[in-house]
Motif scaffolding. Structure first.
Motif, mmCIF file in Angstrom:
data_model
loop_
_atom_site.group_PDB
_atom_site.id
_atom_site.type_symbol
_atom_site.label_atom_id
_atom_site.label_comp_id
_atom_site.label_asym_id
_atom_site.label_seq_id
_atom_site.Cartn_x
_atom_site.Cartn_y
_atom_site.Cartn_z
ATOM 1 N N GLY A 5 0.864 -1.193 -0.071
ATOM 2 C CA GLY A 5 0.098 -0.078 -0.103
ATOM 3 C C GLY A 5 0.894 1.090 0.025
ATOM 4 O O GLY A 5 0.517 2.168 -0.761
ATOM 5 N N ALA A 6 1.872 1.322 0.870
ATOM 6 C CA ALA A 6 2.711 2.652 0.748
ATOM 7 C C ALA A 6 3.321 2.680 -0.496
ATOM 8 O O ALA A 6 3.626 3.822 -0.865
ATOM 9 C CB ALA A 6 3.882 2.266 1.841
ATOM 10 N N ALA A 7 3.972 1.777 -1.232
ATOM 11 C CA ALA A 7 4.728 1.726 -2.407
ATOM 12 C C ALA A 7 3.562 2.182 -3.614
ATOM 13 O O ALA A 7 3.854 3.005 -4.422
ATOM 14 C CB ALA A 7 5.000 0.537 -2.876
ATOM 15 N N HIS A 8 2.364 2.042 -3.322
ATOM 16 C CA HIS A 8 1.484 2.434 -4.271
ATOM 17 C C HIS A 8 1.165 3.805 -4.046
ATOM 18 O O HIS A 8 1.051 4.772 -5.277
ATOM 19 C CB HIS A 8 0.021 1.588 -3.967
ATOM 20 C CG HIS A 8 -1.172 2.174 -4.813
ATOM 21 N ND1 HIS A 8 -1.456 1.893 -5.930
ATOM 22 C CD2 HIS A 8 -2.301 2.920 -4.164
ATOM 23 C CE1 HIS A 8 -2.552 2.649 -6.488
ATOM 24 N NE2 HIS A 8 -3.080 3.396 -5.396
ATOM 25 N N VAL A 9 1.148 4.390 -2.817
ATOM 26 C CA VAL A 9 0.922 5.732 -2.660
ATOM 27 C C VAL A 9 2.080 6.446 -3.230
ATOM 28 O O VAL A 9 1.768 7.619 -3.814
ATOM 29 C CB VAL A 9 0.429 6.038 -1.245
ATOM 30 C CG1 VAL A 9 0.495 7.659 -1.147
ATOM 31 C CG2 VAL A 9 -1.007 5.426 -1.150
ATOM 32 N N ALA A 10 3.303 5.869 -2.920
ATOM 33 C CA ALA A 10 4.358 6.644 -3.299
ATOM 34 C C ALA A 10 4.369 6.991 -5.135
ATOM 35 O O ALA A 10 4.973 7.818 -5.277
ATOM 36 C CB ALA A 10 5.495 5.869 -3.028
ATOM 37 N N SER A 49 14.209 -4.474 0.059
ATOM 38 C CA SER A 49 13.589 -3.446 -0.777
ATOM 39 C C SER A 49 11.884 -3.306 -0.609
ATOM 40 O O SER A 49 11.358 -4.052 -0.958
ATOM 41 C CB SER A 49 13.550 -4.400 -2.201
ATOM 42 O OG SER A 49 15.018 -4.368 -2.549
ATOM 43 N N PRO A 50 11.695 -2.334 0.367
ATOM 44 C CA PRO A 50 10.207 -2.101 0.815
ATOM 45 C C PRO A 50 9.486 -1.595 -0.324
ATOM 46 O O PRO A 50 8.311 -1.464 -0.300
ATOM 47 C CB PRO A 50 10.348 -1.272 2.103
ATOM 48 C CG PRO A 50 11.918 -0.752 1.610
ATOM 49 C CD PRO A 50 12.828 -1.589 1.251
ATOM 50 N N GLY A 51 10.077 -0.954 -1.320
ATOM 51 C CA GLY A 51 9.383 -0.531 -2.323
ATOM 52 C C GLY A 51 9.300 1.237 -2.189
ATOM 53 O O GLY A 51 8.641 1.808 -3.064
#
Length: 321
Positions: free
Chosen positions: A74-79, A104-106
């Motif tokens: 979810g965090a990577a999507h918003v980033a 690699s958390p994204g």
């Protein structure tokens, strides 16, 4: 103390309301992404916030759950979303933990996001089942020392603050136990409640109802001071562990590059939502301390906590995933 916090809330909100000139924002619905499944503390906070922002912004503000990867998906999507204020992120402390826990958390917690405000924070609790025979932190430590590596401790997920708080307890008390990881905070508490694991560490919101009912025993709390709704539960500092303070916080962020006027608008409207007496009472009853302090304070917290949790992960020897 409560009066002081209310005064600080009002004073802190004023600059955002005064500076914000976001024009036509928002001209379409707004999404708040929660990087976890529905029902957890972060989801609860996001849904309370979304109701207030819907009224303030004049557009629907909907919560979208995008779980997986310990919150990374979810965090990577918003980033990667457009920095126009229509895709936001409500996170918990895992947001600042995961960059040290995953190779690699994204996302980068500093580079990829614009802080809006902290929303609230909850201390963690060391708990035991009512039928476990463990009645105090001293009992827990004695049980762990009597059977090194033979005591099971429930936690709500690898890298969660309850998991890392348990590791900190292990290091500070010089004991060994087995961490039993669960898919959610609710499942971890249920494990202790049902006697599957004799003890565990949980954030306050999912544990508090069972403590108040007497089904689960709170051995210690990791706040700096005793929690008002659990006045008989000692802090870890009172029990002889100086500086043993940990909490799970929730925060609102936007993608990096979001215009400052939109950030100010969202911060001011979030402050107003959380200042409503009924909202504050609801969140307090759910185990949240409401502490909105704006973009600068959230940026400072992120910068402080990323290395803090990295050090604990290193000391505990938790491998990166």
């Amino acid at each position: 103390m409560r009066a002081t916090r209310r005064l600080a809330l009002g004073l802190a909100a004023a600059p955002f309301a005064a500076r914000a000139q976001p024009g036509r924002y928002p001209d379409r619905p707004v999404r708040i992404v929660v990087p976890f499944a529905p029902g957890g503390p972060t989801d609860v906070m996001a849904r309370v916030l979304s109701a207030g922002l819907t009224a303030a912004l004049g557009q629907p503000v909907v919560v979208e759950n995008r779980g997986g990867g310990g919150g990374n998906i979810g965090a990577a999507h918003v980033a990667r979303s457009a920095p126009d204020g229509t895709t936001l992120l409500v996170v918990s402390t895992g947001f600042v933990v995961n960059p040290s826990l995953f190779r690699s958390p994204g996302y980068d917690p500093v580079r990829d996001f614009a802080p809006v405000t902290e929303l609230g924070a909850s201390p963690n609790l060391i708990i035991a089942g009512a039928q476990s025979g463990i009645r105090s932190l001293a009992d827990l430590i004695a049980a762990a020392k009597a059977r090194p590596g033979g005591l099971d401790m429930a936690n709500p997920g690898t890298g969660s603050t309850p998991h890392l708080t348990a590791e900190l307890l292990r290091l500070r008390a010089g004991i060994e136990f087995v961490q039993i990881t669960h898919a959610s905070a609710a499942l971890a508490v249920q494990s202790v409640l049902g006697g599957v694991t004799p003890a565990g560490v949980a954030a306050l919101p999912p544990a508090q109802p069972h403590i108040l009912s007497g089904a689960v025993r709170a051995l210690a709390i990791t706040s700096a001071e005793r929690w008002p709704d659990l006045p008989d539960v000692p802090t870890m500092q009172e029990l002889g562990y100086p500086g043993f303070v940990s909490e799970t916080f929730q925060a609102l962020l936007a993608p990096a590059g979001t215009p400052p006027a939109i950030i100010d608008r969202l911060a001011g409207d979030s402050f107003a939502t959380l200042a409503e007496p009924a909202t504050r009472a609801r969140l307090r009853a759910a185990g949240f301390g409401v502490e909105p302090r704006g973009p600068a304070a959230l940026a400072e917290r992120i910068a402080r906590e990323v290395p803090l949790w990295r050090d604990i992960i290193r000391q505990a020897g938790i491998p990166s995933e």
